[in-house]
Scaffold this motif. Structure first.
Motif, mmCIF file in Angstrom:
data_model
loop_
_atom_site.group_PDB
_atom_site.id
_atom_site.type_symbol
_atom_site.label_atom_id
_atom_site.label_comp_id
_atom_site.label_asym_id
_atom_site.label_seq_id
_atom_site.Cartn_x
_atom_site.Cartn_y
_atom_site.Cartn_z
ATOM 1 N N THR A 192 0.849 -1.197 0.000
ATOM 2 C CA THR A 192 0.000 0.000 0.000
ATOM 3 C C THR A 192 0.888 1.252 0.000
ATOM 4 O OG1 THR A 192 -0.129 0.386 2.401
ATOM 5 C CG2 THR A 192 -1.662 -1.250 1.476
ATOM 6 N N ASN A 193 0.254 2.398 -0.106
ATOM 7 C CA ASN A 193 0.999 3.659 -0.047
ATOM 8 C C ASN A 193 0.869 4.324 1.324
ATOM 9 O OD1 ASN A 193 -1.614 4.679 -0.100
ATOM 10 N ND2 ASN A 193 -1.063 6.403 -1.414
ATOM 11 N N LEU A 194 0.531 3.557 2.361
ATOM 12 C CA LEU A 194 0.295 4.135 3.685
ATOM 13 C C LEU A 194 1.508 4.908 4.202
ATOM 14 C CD1 LEU A 194 -1.428 4.634 6.178
ATOM 15 C CD2 LEU A 194 -0.707 2.385 7.033
ATOM 16 N N ASP A 195 2.684 4.329 4.131
ATOM 17 C CA ASP A 195 3.874 5.020 4.635
ATOM 18 C C ASP A 195 4.076 6.350 3.899
ATOM 19 O OD1 ASP A 195 6.282 5.219 6.252
ATOM 20 O OD2 ASP A 195 7.407 4.715 4.435
ATOM 21 N N ASN A 196 3.925 6.341 2.598
ATOM 22 C CA ASN A 196 4.062 7.572 1.814
ATOM 23 C C ASN A 196 3.011 8.604 2.230
ATOM 24 O OD1 ASN A 196 5.205 9.146 -0.398
ATOM 25 N ND2 ASN A 196 3.238 8.769 -1.401
ATOM 26 N N PHE A 197 1.774 8.171 2.415
ATOM 27 C CA PHE A 197 0.700 9.073 2.848
ATOM 28 C C PHE A 197 1.045 9.707 4.189
ATOM 29 C CE2 PHE A 197 -3.116 10.063 5.222
ATOM 30 C CZ PHE A 197 -3.890 10.748 4.295
ATOM 31 N N LEU A 198 1.482 8.892 5.146
ATOM 32 C CA LEU A 198 1.799 9.390 6.488
ATOM 33 C C LEU A 198 2.961 10.379 6.448
ATOM 34 C CD1 LEU A 198 1.487 6.021 8.433
ATOM 35 C CD2 LEU A 198 -0.161 7.915 8.446
ATOM 36 N N ARG A 199 4.002 10.039 5.724
ATOM 37 C CA ARG A 199 5.178 10.922 5.656
ATOM 38 C C ARG A 199 4.850 12.226 4.921
ATOM 39 N NH1 ARG A 199 9.061 8.168 8.092
ATOM 40 N NH2 ARG A 199 9.074 5.909 7.946
ATOM 41 N N THR A 200 4.053 12.142 3.882
ATOM 42 C CA THR A 200 3.644 13.345 3.142
ATOM 43 C C THR A 200 2.897 14.311 4.050
ATOM 44 O OG1 THR A 200 3.540 12.130 1.062
ATOM 45 C CG2 THR A 200 2.274 14.167 1.176
ATOM 46 N N HIS A 201 2.092 13.755 4.963
ATOM 47 C CA HIS A 201 1.305 14.581 5.877
ATOM 48 C C HIS A 201 2.017 14.829 7.208
ATOM 49 C CE1 HIS A 201 -1.671 13.284 2.915
ATOM 50 N NE2 HIS A 201 -2.268 14.422 3.203
ATOM 51 N N LYS A 202 3.297 14.439 7.276
ATOM 52 C CA LYS A 202 4.146 14.666 8.460
ATOM 53 C C LYS A 202 3.571 14.024 9.731
ATOM 54 C CE LYS A 202 6.410 18.703 6.539
ATOM 55 N NZ LYS A 202 6.863 17.907 5.440
ATOM 56 N N ILE A 203 2.973 12.846 9.549
ATOM 57 C CA ILE A 203 2.394 12.090 10.665
ATOM 58 C C ILE A 203 3.444 11.119 11.197
ATOM 59 C CG2 ILE A 203 0.613 10.415 11.312
ATOM 60 C CD1 ILE A 203 -1.087 11.673 8.976
#
Length: 184
Positions: free
Chosen positions: A114-125
């Motif tokens: 999935t792209n979960l890690d990318n999503f989280l890092r993009t949103h600085k989570i």
């Protein structure tokens, strides 16, 4: 400005929670719904994210390892794959909010394929709160992946459940002792 946090509501579907579900946690899974909804409302109110990593399968998929382990569950375009009860209603009411993110997954961990890690890092989570089912399967594997990717973890005991009480108890201890998660 604070970094946002994310609440992951993992696999909270009819097949895993409803009494008639194909691989149900039953009462333990149903009992956690109010806490999941409370957390979802709090996260959104605080400007944080609510993420729905949701198990999806094809019937009799010869290439998927779960086909040999479990009965068919969370099949595409079925009632079993839909979110359970009030959580589905909550999602329907908030799905257009930019802080609500739903995606299908095909492995135990919400990070695999999935792209979960990318999503989280993009949103600085950097901080994740994991809820849903099953504590000792998909929640556990997601927590291990998150730990290996250096995310801070919180696991609310009253917002995770399993069909295996021994596995549930073991996983809660593992979150705390081996992954450094805050189990609350």
């Amino acid at each position: 400005m604070k970094n946002p946090k994310a609440l992951l509501i993992i696999d909270y579907t009819n097949d895993f929670v409803d009494t008639s579900g194909a691989l149900t946690t039953g009462k333990p899974g149903q009992k956690i719904e109010p806490e999941i909804l409370k957390l979802a409302n709090t996260f959104l109110k605080n400007g944080d994210y609510v993420i729905f990593p949701t198990d999806l399968h094809k019937e009799n998929d010869p290439f998927h390892p779960e086909t040999k382990l479990f009965p068919p569950h969370n099949l595409k375009n079925t009632w079993g794959h839909e979110l359970y009860d009030q959580v589905q209603i909550w999602f329907n009411n908030h799905q257009t909010d930019e802080h609500v993110y739903y995606f299908d997954k095909n492995r135990y961990s919400a990070f695999v394929n999935t792209n979960l890690d990318n999503f989280l890092r993009t949103h600085k989570i950097c901080s994740l709160t994991l809820t849903g089912v099953c504590t000792d399967i998909c929640v556990l594997h997601t927590a291990i992946s998150a730990y290996n990717l250096n995310y801070q973890l919180t696991i609310p005991q009253n917002a995770v459940a399993s069909f295996d009480q021994n596995g549930h108890t073991w996983a809660l201890t593992h979150f705390k002792n081996s992954l450094g998660a805050q189990v609350i």
